[in-house]
Design an enzyme around this catalytic site. Structure first.
Site, PDB file in Angstrom:
ATOM      1  N   SER A 107       0.859  -1.196   0.000  1.00 35.34           N
ATOM      2  CA  SER A 107       0.000   0.000   0.000  1.00 35.34           C
ATOM      3  C   SER A 107       0.886   1.234   0.000  1.00 35.34           C
ATOM      4  O   SER A 107       2.088   1.146   0.244  1.00 35.34           O
ATOM      5  CB  SER A 107      -0.872   0.020   1.254  1.00 35.34           C
ATOM      6  N   ASP A 108       0.319   2.385  -0.258  1.00 36.57           N
ATOM      7  CA  ASP A 108       1.063   3.604   0.003  1.00 36.57           C
ATOM      8  C   ASP A 108       0.898   3.929   1.494  1.00 36.57           C
ATOM      9  O   ASP A 108       0.164   3.248   2.215  1.00 36.57           O
ATOM     10  CB  ASP A 108       0.597   4.772  -0.882  1.00 36.57           C
ATOM     11  N   TYR A 109       1.583   4.966   1.932  1.00 37.94           N
ATOM     12  CA  TYR A 109       1.646   5.304   3.354  1.00 37.94           C
ATOM     13  C   TYR A 109       0.236   5.503   3.931  1.00 37.94           C
ATOM     14  O   TYR A 109      -0.443   6.473   3.596  1.00 37.94           O
ATOM     15  CB  TYR A 109       2.466   6.593   3.500  1.00 37.94           C
ATOM     16  N   ALA A 110      -0.182   4.552   4.744  1.00 32.29           N
ATOM     17  CA  ALA A 110      -1.497   4.624   5.418  1.00 32.29           C
ATOM     18  C   ALA A 110      -2.690   4.548   4.466  1.00 32.29           C
ATOM     19  O   ALA A 110      -3.822   4.826   4.868  1.00 32.29           O
ATOM     20  CB  ALA A 110      -1.611   5.876   6.278  1.00 32.29           C
ATOM     21  N   SER A 111      -2.463   4.169   3.225  1.00 32.65           N
ATOM     22  CA  SER A 111      -3.582   4.228   2.269  1.00 32.65           C
ATOM     23  C   SER A 111      -4.637   3.156   2.536  1.00 32.65           C
ATOM     24  O   SER A 111      -5.774   3.293   2.093  1.00 32.65           O
ATOM     25  CB  SER A 111      -3.091   4.154   0.823  1.00 32.65           C
TER      26      SER A 111
END
Ligand code: BGC
Length: 702
Positions: free
Chosen positions: A261-265
């Site tokens: 995932s992207d950061y906290a996505s």
């Protein structure tokens, strides 16, 4: 290593841990404030930290070794952590930002930038880089255009392919190589209004026709990882989007690697309003095949229950974990948990002579000469030079994502100019001494945006230079009447319409990195010859955005003339500087364009050739560009699309023949059913130095 056996030996908690990535500090800091602060926010215990399988970012080799040691001491299963980081345009030796690197139109420059990045980063114990970023970008308001190669799908494909190969080599286990993670899948660059994290809305047709091409370039080069994007596609966040991750990536493209995932996505799917809780978000992540959750712990906190409740099967978890274990094995971590990390080697490689030289070459080839009236450039050795503007003494020219790069090693323009010119005056005050400026022969004004005006979450609605700079340029020109050379540092195409007629020359440097100042001095003095070309159109006004050369014809193209055509009442139709544009001190002539035939059969190869002559006394490099138009198709096709380019080096008065081959692959497009197809009929090929000045040849596909 028998990965199946290893997997079977893990508890469910340990398996889920492998699917979680957190920052290195969690392993190092056990102070009370830490536990009450970030750790509490993450929502897991200190012990649970030591179940996580991967690490986001690391300071250096020593830190990596320390974290890995602590982890392995505590861990029951002894599966090493894998370390990943954003090594985007250099680790410590900083190369030009990707938008600039692409402007070199030189595969070798992009290859070397990735090689040097990989070598330095691997020695610091990093096993995977979150690069390349290949989001197609058409809107300079978006701060992240600086991270992309630009507005052209073909170029995104080609350079992604080159850089992934350079990062990964034949094996990511080998010294100096690491895994590449292509991002942000998919279509993040289409954020509405150019505002970061904003809504994305596009058809499947355009997704496949244009937006996916860059990622495909990385996948075809066997990138080991894919990062999902922050945006939605068809209303569903990319991170839990089964169409993108399962249908396209896994099924259609047969991607076997790891999806992160992207950061906290993953957690942000709740804000998007497609998940009601962290629990449901975690389940949706698994259902979409998301292998690693970055920076949040939804998997850790919820998947055990999800398995118990039957919302997720153990087989689904196992499949996700297996991919992470495989990545660790391929990285050589089971043989040596500290693989790569070597403090002594790290020191030796960073800023080594060879790396500095490559960063210099990249900076030289990335800069674009946008204007050069009356050949004010190059500055002659006998001319007296004044250097003014906010970038005169400013070493912060590395640009976004250069978190490791030490700007203190950067020369300032002032320092570089002293070595190259008869520098008679310099200041960076906006209050220069006009009399002294008048005593110079040429005034160089170094201006632009600060590093903080582009990059993630740094979108802008106004893409002009700031008012103070615009006023200053006009004032200096009016009061001195001297030739003015504008050197620009920025992370996006700018609207230069206010200043373009008040300066005599413009060199676009973007953020050129460690060797930027020297490269600028050498380009302005003629020791080097500019050869960069724009990979994003420069608009006349922000109101012209989005503007891109490969647009559709529309039913009422501007060129057809008259009142009721597609245009703005208050703007010229063309951009200020088009895609592919860039000047040289040489003068290149394009002659004798020839097609091997004006007919082509699908299984045949057509060739087009052109003679390029360097009609000048200086050696120079030229980017010869080939565009195509499919006149009639099942869906409307662009007025032109780049299908190839070659950068050639020509001695004074030398002529070279450049030959391109055209095959079926160059003619393919997606129809509205998303099938790749080619239709018989009329095509045009265009050859030239940029997307506007082109020589056209037609052929018929039989
Ligand atoms: C960015 C990614 C980056 C990640 C990890 C995110 O905020 O969107 O491009 O790779 O952080 O640093």
């Amino acid at each position: 290593m028998d990965l199946k056996k290893l997997l079977d030996s893990l508890t469910l908690e340990e398996k889920i841990g492998q699917l979680t990535m957190i920052a290195p500090h969690f392993f190092l800091d056990s102070s009370k404030t830490w536990i009450a602060g970030p750790l509490a926010e993450l929502g897991i215990s200190e012990d649970e930290v030591f179940l996580a399988g991967s690490v986001l970012g690391i300071g250096n080799a020593e830190e990596m070794i320390e974290v890995q040691k602590r982890y392995l001491e505590k861990s029951r299963h002894k599966i090493p952590l894998i370390f990943m980081a954003d090594i985007i345009h250099g680790y410590e030796t900083i190369f030009p930002v990707p938008l600039a690197l692409a402007s070199s139109f030189n595969d070798e420059i992009l290859f070397q930038a990735a090689r040097v990045s990989a070598k330095e980063a691997k020695a610091s114990g990093i096993h995977a880089t979150f690069s390349p970023m290949v989001d197609l970008v058409r809107d300079p308001r978006w701060g992240r255009v600086v991270e992309s190669y630009g507005e052209d799908p073909y170029m995104l494909y080609r350079f992604a392919n080159v850089q992934v190969k350079a990062y990964q080599g034949r094996s990511i286990k080998h010294e100096g190589f690491l895994a590449s993670c292509v991002k942000h899948f998919a279509a993040y660059g289409l954020a509405e209004g150019g505002k970061d994290y904003n809504t994305v809305d596009l058809s499947r047709l355009n997704l496949h026709q244009y937006y996916l091409k860059g990622y495909k370039g990385a996948i075809d080069a066997k990138a080991k990882l894919v990062m999902t994007s922050f945006n939605i596609f068809e209303g569903i966040p990319a991170t839990t989007n089964q169409y993108l991750l399962k249908e396209v990536l896994r099924k259609k493209w047969k991607f076997k690697g790891t999806i992160i995932s992207d950061y906290a996505s993953l957690k942000e799917t709740i804000s998007h309003g497609t998940e009601e809780s962290e629990y449901s978000a975690a389940v949706s992540g698994v259902k979409a095949g998301l292998n690693i959750e970055m920076a949040t712990a939804l998997y850790m906190k919820n998947l055990k229950d999800a398995v118990k409740n039957g919302d997720v099967s153990i087989e689904e978890i196992d499949e996700l974990v297996m991919s992470v274990l495989k990545l660790k094995e391929e990285s050589g971590l089971f043989e040596n948990p500290f693989i790569g990390a070597n403090p002594e080697k790290e020191k030796r490689l960073i800023h080594s002579k060879a790396h500095i030289e490559k960063a210099y070459n990249a900076a030289v080839e990335s800069m674009i000469l946008l204007k050069n009236n009356h050949r004010v450039l190059p500055i002659r050795h006998y001319q007296k030079v004044a250097l003014i503007g906010p970038y005169t003494n400013n070493p912060k020219i590395n640009g976004p994502w250069s978190w490791h790069g030490d700007r203190h090693v950067n020369q300032t323009l002032y320092e570089a100019f002293k070595k190259s010119f008869r520098l008679v005056y310099s200041d960076d005050s906006f209050d220069s001494n006009i009399e002294k400026l008048k005593s110079s022969d040429v005034i160089v004004m170094a201006m632009g945006e600060s590093q903080k005006e582009s990059g993630e979450a740094h979108s802008k609605s106004n893409i002009k230079l700031d008012e103070q700079q615009i006023a200053y340029i006009k004032r200096i020109k009016a009061l001195t009447g001297k030739p003015i050379v504008l050197v620009l540092f920025n992370g996006r195409p700018l609207d230069l319409s206010d200043v373009v007629n008040h300066v005599d020359a413009i060199l676009e440097a973007y953020f050129p990195g460690t060797m930027g100042s020297k490269a600028i001095a050498h380009l302005l003095s003629g020791k080097q010859n500019p050869s960069g070309k724009l990979t994003m159109s420069f608009p006349r006004s922000v109101g012209q955005v989005p503007i891109y050369y490969n647009h559709l014809n529309t039913g009422r193209p501007y060129a057809s003339g008259g009142e009721y055509v597609s245009h703005y009442l208050d703007l010229e139709e063309k951009p200020l500087f088009p895609f592919g544009y860039g000047l040289s001190y040489s003068n290149f002539k394009y002659e004798n364009v020839q097609l091997s035939s004006d007919k082509m059969k699908l299984n045949e190869t057509l060739t087009i050739s052109v003679d390029i002559t360097n009609d000048s006394y200086v050696q120079g490099k030229e980017v010869v560009q080939l565009y195509l138009r499919d006149h009639v198709a099942k869906v409307s096709r662009p007025v032109k699309e780049l299908i190839n380019f070659k950068k050639i080096d020509l001695a004074p008065n030398e002529t070279k023949k450049v030959i391109f081959e055209i095959t079926k692959k160059d003619l393919e497009y997606y129809d509205h059913n998303l099938n790749l197809r080619v239709d018989p009929g009329k095509f045009s090929l265009f050859i030239g130095p940029n997307s506007e000045e082109l020589i056209e040849k037609e052929f018929i596909l039989e």
